[in-house]
Design an enzyme around this catalytic site. Structure first.
Site, PDB file in Angstrom:
ATOM      1  N   LYS A 295       2.207 -31.465 -18.647  1.00  0.00           N
ATOM      2  CA  LYS A 295       3.437 -31.888 -17.956  1.00  0.00           C
ATOM      3  C   LYS A 295       4.659 -31.244 -18.647  1.00  0.00           C
ATOM      4  CE  LYS A 295       0.981 -35.885 -16.328  1.00  0.00           C
ATOM      5  NZ  LYS A 295       1.008 -37.250 -15.842  1.00  0.00           N
TER       6      LYS A 295
ATOM      7  N   GLY B  79      -0.650 -42.231 -16.411  1.00  0.00           N
ATOM      8  CA  GLY B  79       0.344 -42.517 -17.444  1.00  0.00           C
ATOM      9  C   GLY B  79       0.601 -43.997 -17.648  1.00  0.00           C
TER      10      GLY B  79
ATOM     11  N   GLU C 297      -6.863 -38.554  -8.564  1.00  0.00           N
ATOM     12  CA  GLU C 297      -6.001 -39.230  -9.534  1.00  0.00           C
ATOM     13  C   GLU C 297      -5.305 -40.404  -8.850  1.00  0.00           C
ATOM     14  OE1 GLU C 297      -4.836 -36.427 -12.934  1.00  0.00           O
ATOM     15  OE2 GLU C 297      -3.422 -36.052 -11.328  1.00  0.00           O
TER      16      GLU C 297
ATOM     17  N   GLU D 191       3.013 -36.399  -9.207  1.00  0.00           N
ATOM     18  CA  GLU D 191       4.432 -36.315  -9.581  1.00  0.00           C
ATOM     19  C   GLU D 191       5.169 -35.315  -8.690  1.00  0.00           C
ATOM     20  OE1 GLU D 191       3.615 -35.795 -13.761  1.00  0.00           O
ATOM     21  OE2 GLU D 191       2.827 -37.825 -13.733  1.00  0.00           O
TER      22      GLU D 191
ATOM     23  N   SER E 291      -5.055 -41.716 -17.103  1.00  0.00           N
ATOM     24  CA  SER E 291      -5.280 -42.406 -18.374  1.00  0.00           C
ATOM     25  C   SER E 291      -6.673 -42.174 -18.961  1.00  0.00           C
ATOM     26  CB  SER E 291      -5.003 -43.910 -18.225  1.00  0.00           C
ATOM     27  OG  SER E 291      -3.658 -44.118 -17.840  1.00  0.00           O
TER      28      SER E 291
ATOM     29  N   HIS F  27       0.030 -32.368  -7.475  1.00  0.00           N
ATOM     30  CA  HIS F  27      -0.003 -33.485  -8.424  1.00  0.00           C
ATOM     31  C   HIS F  27       0.864 -34.626  -7.888  1.00  0.00           C
ATOM     32  CE1 HIS F  27       0.728 -35.881 -11.999  1.00  0.00           C
ATOM     33  NE2 HIS F  27      -0.428 -35.396 -12.438  1.00  0.00           N
TER      34      HIS F  27
ATOM     35  N   ASN G 180      -3.269 -31.402 -18.644  1.00  0.00           N
ATOM     36  CA  ASN G 180      -1.989 -31.217 -17.960  1.00  0.00           C
ATOM     37  C   ASN G 180      -0.898 -31.675 -18.915  1.00  0.00           C
ATOM     38  OD1 ASN G 180       0.240 -31.287 -16.327  1.00  0.00           O
ATOM     39  ND2 ASN G 180      -0.499 -32.903 -14.965  1.00  0.00           N
TER      40      ASN G 180
HETATM   41  P1  PGA Z   1      -2.457 -39.266 -17.787  1.00  0.00           P
HETATM   42  O1  PGA Z   1      -2.061 -38.169 -16.681  1.00  0.00           O
HETATM   43  O2  PGA Z   1      -3.781 -38.839 -18.376  1.00  0.00           O
HETATM   44  O3  PGA Z   1      -1.345 -39.253 -18.779  1.00  0.00           O
HETATM   45  O4  PGA Z   1      -2.585 -40.570 -17.059  1.00  0.00           O
HETATM   46  C1  PGA Z   1      -3.026 -37.597 -15.840  1.00  0.00           C
HETATM   47  C2  PGA Z   1      -2.370 -36.648 -14.874  1.00  0.00           C
HETATM   48  O5  PGA Z   1      -1.275 -36.935 -14.398  1.00  0.00           O
HETATM   49  O6  PGA Z   1      -2.916 -35.573 -14.566  1.00  0.00           O
END
Ligand code: PGA
Length: 251
Positions: free
Chosen positions: A11, A173, A167, A97, A213, A95, A9
């Protein structure tokens, strides 16, 4: 047997040159990987290019979001049919976010899931709890509410085209990963929920990814867990070498 599924992803990252280099570097690094699903999810504006560049590879392309209508007066939105039209295979829906920054509710997410399936896309449906919800012992109820909301009225056949990404929001993140045991516990909960709501077949076949992460260093121990069938990778998918290392760790 479930295939492992690693998806990146991206983003809201990269420009054209970076997107092209990332893909051109990644394609040969994973070209020998078989029996596994691999996808990248660039921003909308680079999807077309990504589909073109990966056309002869084992990498499929997904979008990070879509709208819940097919067309019309929805300024700034992108319909799932448009994603299908340009050659996308997947779309990420719900997601954290989207849920927490853009206020997407389970109802909105459900409408998007339905429409994406109607448009013949495969869906990666994200679920996961906030830190305070975990600390209050509410992880399972939060995840179950999101599953009920997102998957409402879907048939067992529909579930063939759904991947669930667990997640935990506190791990996205932040550099904090759920421990393999913590992740496995929730994955097993999701799988047993699928068995109760649908049947053994759906529960046995559904790919459940872990996200939050994931890096080359922690990928293997997470992916060794019996109910973890892959990863949704954010930050580490922006470097071809680290994304490829996660793909290879999964083998
Ligand atoms: P990250 O993001 O690996 O940077 O923690 C994962 C995600 O949001 O899908």
């Amino acid at each position: 047997m479930r295939k492992l599924f690693i998806a990146g992803n991206w983003k809201m990252n990269t420009n054209t040159d970076e997107a092209v280099s990332l893909l051109n570097e990644l394609i040969p690094l994973v070209s020998d990987v078989q029996d596994m699903d691999i996808a990248v999810c660039p921003p909308f504006v680079y999807l077309h290019k990504a589909v073109y560049l990966t056309r002869n590879s084992n990498i499929r392309v997904g979008a990070q979001n879509c709208h819940f209508e097919s067309k019309g007066a929805f300024t700034g939105e992108v319909a799932p049919e448009m994603l299908k039209d340009i050659g996308c295979t997947y779309v990420i829906i719900g997601h954290s976010e989207r849920r927490h920054i853009f206020g997407e509710t389970d109802d909105v997410i459900h409408s998007k899931v339905k429409k994406a399936l109607d448009a013949e896309l495969k869906v990666i449906l994200c679920v996961g709890e906030l830190l305070e919800e975990r600390e209050a012992g509410k992880t399972e109820i939060v995840v179950e509410t999101q599953l009920i909301g997102g998957l409402k009225d879907l048939s067992s056949e529909d579930l063939d085209r759904i991947t669930i990404a667990y997640e935990p929001v506190w791990a996205i993140g932040t550099g904090k990963t759920a421990s393999p045991d913590q992740a496995q516990e929730v994955h097993a909960f999701i799988r047993s929920w699928l068995k109760n709501q649908y049947n053994e077949n759906v529960s046995g076949n559904c790919q459940i990814q872990y996200g939050g992460s994931v890096k080359p260093e922690n990928a293997r121990t997470l992916l060794e867990q019996p109910d973890i069938d892959g990863a949704l990778v954010g930050g580490a998918s922006l470097k071809a070498a680290s994304f490829a290392a996660i793909v290879k760790a999964a083998r």
